[in-house]
Motif scaffolding. Structure first.
Motif, mmCIF file in Angstrom:
data_model
loop_
_atom_site.group_PDB
_atom_site.id
_atom_site.type_symbol
_atom_site.label_atom_id
_atom_site.label_comp_id
_atom_site.label_asym_id
_atom_site.label_seq_id
_atom_site.Cartn_x
_atom_site.Cartn_y
_atom_site.Cartn_z
ATOM 1 N N ALA A 101 0.840 -1.198 0.000
ATOM 2 C CA ALA A 101 0.000 0.000 0.000
ATOM 3 C C ALA A 101 0.878 1.253 0.000
ATOM 4 C CB ALA A 101 -0.915 -0.005 1.215
ATOM 5 N N TYR A 102 1.950 1.223 0.751
ATOM 6 C CA TYR A 102 2.882 2.357 0.804
ATOM 7 C C TYR A 102 3.517 2.605 -0.562
ATOM 8 C CZ TYR A 102 7.067 5.006 2.022
ATOM 9 O OH TYR A 102 8.058 5.941 2.065
ATOM 10 N N ASN A 103 3.960 1.533 -1.217
ATOM 11 C CA ASN A 103 4.597 1.681 -2.526
ATOM 12 C C ASN A 103 3.619 2.190 -3.577
ATOM 13 O OD1 ASN A 103 7.126 0.905 -1.630
ATOM 14 N ND2 ASN A 103 6.786 -1.251 -2.089
ATOM 15 N N THR A 104 2.377 1.714 -3.554
ATOM 16 C CA THR A 104 1.391 2.212 -4.517
ATOM 17 C C THR A 104 1.051 3.667 -4.241
ATOM 18 O OG1 THR A 104 -0.396 1.328 -3.145
ATOM 19 C CG2 THR A 104 0.354 -0.038 -4.976
ATOM 20 N N LYS A 105 1.052 4.047 -2.952
ATOM 21 C CA LYS A 105 0.784 5.441 -2.592
ATOM 22 C C LYS A 105 1.911 6.338 -3.115
ATOM 23 C CE LYS A 105 -0.085 8.321 1.458
ATOM 24 N NZ LYS A 105 -0.165 8.338 2.929
ATOM 25 N N LEU A 106 3.144 5.878 -2.983
ATOM 26 C CA LEU A 106 4.278 6.656 -3.488
ATOM 27 C C LEU A 106 4.253 6.753 -5.005
ATOM 28 C CD1 LEU A 106 7.356 5.571 -1.357
ATOM 29 C CD2 LEU A 106 6.176 7.746 -1.330
ATOM 30 N N ALA A 107 3.934 5.656 -5.655
ATOM 31 C CA ALA A 107 3.925 5.642 -7.118
ATOM 32 C C ALA A 107 2.763 6.452 -7.668
ATOM 33 C CB ALA A 107 3.833 4.206 -7.625
ATOM 34 N N GLY A 108 1.624 6.416 -6.991
ATOM 35 C CA GLY A 108 0.423 7.079 -7.488
ATOM 36 C C GLY A 108 0.435 8.579 -7.306
ATOM 37 N N GLY A 109 0.343 9.039 -6.070
ATOM 38 C CA GLY A 109 0.183 10.465 -5.817
ATOM 39 C C GLY A 109 1.462 11.146 -5.387
ATOM 40 N N GLY A 110 2.213 10.487 -4.588
ATOM 41 C CA GLY A 110 3.464 11.079 -4.130
ATOM 42 C C GLY A 110 3.260 12.042 -2.992
ATOM 43 N N GLY A 111 3.076 13.328 -3.303
ATOM 44 C CA GLY A 111 3.061 14.343 -2.259
ATOM 45 C C GLY A 111 1.698 14.754 -1.775
#
Length: 126
Positions: free
Chosen positions: A90-100
């Motif tokens: 979930a963390y990796n998808t959050k970083l890849a998707g929206g970022g900031g």
């Protein structure tokens, strides 16, 4: 800096990278072990375990396998690992998707609650 060297030029031409130690391809010969040399004494943990093993075997003569004692901890570790894998995915998808796009502030929940309690105390004093 006309005609002078820049830092990047001196870095590129100055120090060359060395291999993993001088003479990495050559192995140094080990000194032969002296068979008459006494052994080092065991650490405090090994002294403790020496007595503990004897006591444990006396208390549990039927227990021949450590796996029986280890099983509940293995199950707990597997459960935690699957939970971690879900969280990291979930963390990796959050970083890849929206970022900031963090809707939450930098404060932890406890800090936010502390601020609310402190502001509530000030209002009661009026």
């Amino acid at each position: 800096m006309k005609g002078g060297q820049t830092k990047s030029d001196s870095i590129q031409t100055g120090n060359k990278l060395k291999s993993k130690g001088a003479g990495a391809g050559k192995r140094a010969k080990k000194a032969a072990k002296d068979p008459n040399k006494p052994k080092r004494p065991p650490s405090a943990f090994f002294v403790f375990m020496e007595g503990f093993r004897k006591q444990y075997k006396e208390d549990n003569p039927d227990n021949k396998s450590v796996a029986v004692e280890k099983a509940p901890y293995v199950q707990k570790a597997e459960k935690r690992k699957t939970e971690y894998n879900k969280n990291i995915q979930a963390y990796n998808t959050k970083l890849a998707g929206g970022g900031g796009n963090n809707d939450e502030s930098d404060k932890s929940k406890s800090e936010i609650n502390d601020d609310d309690v402190q502001s509530g105390e000030n209002e009661d004093e009026d």
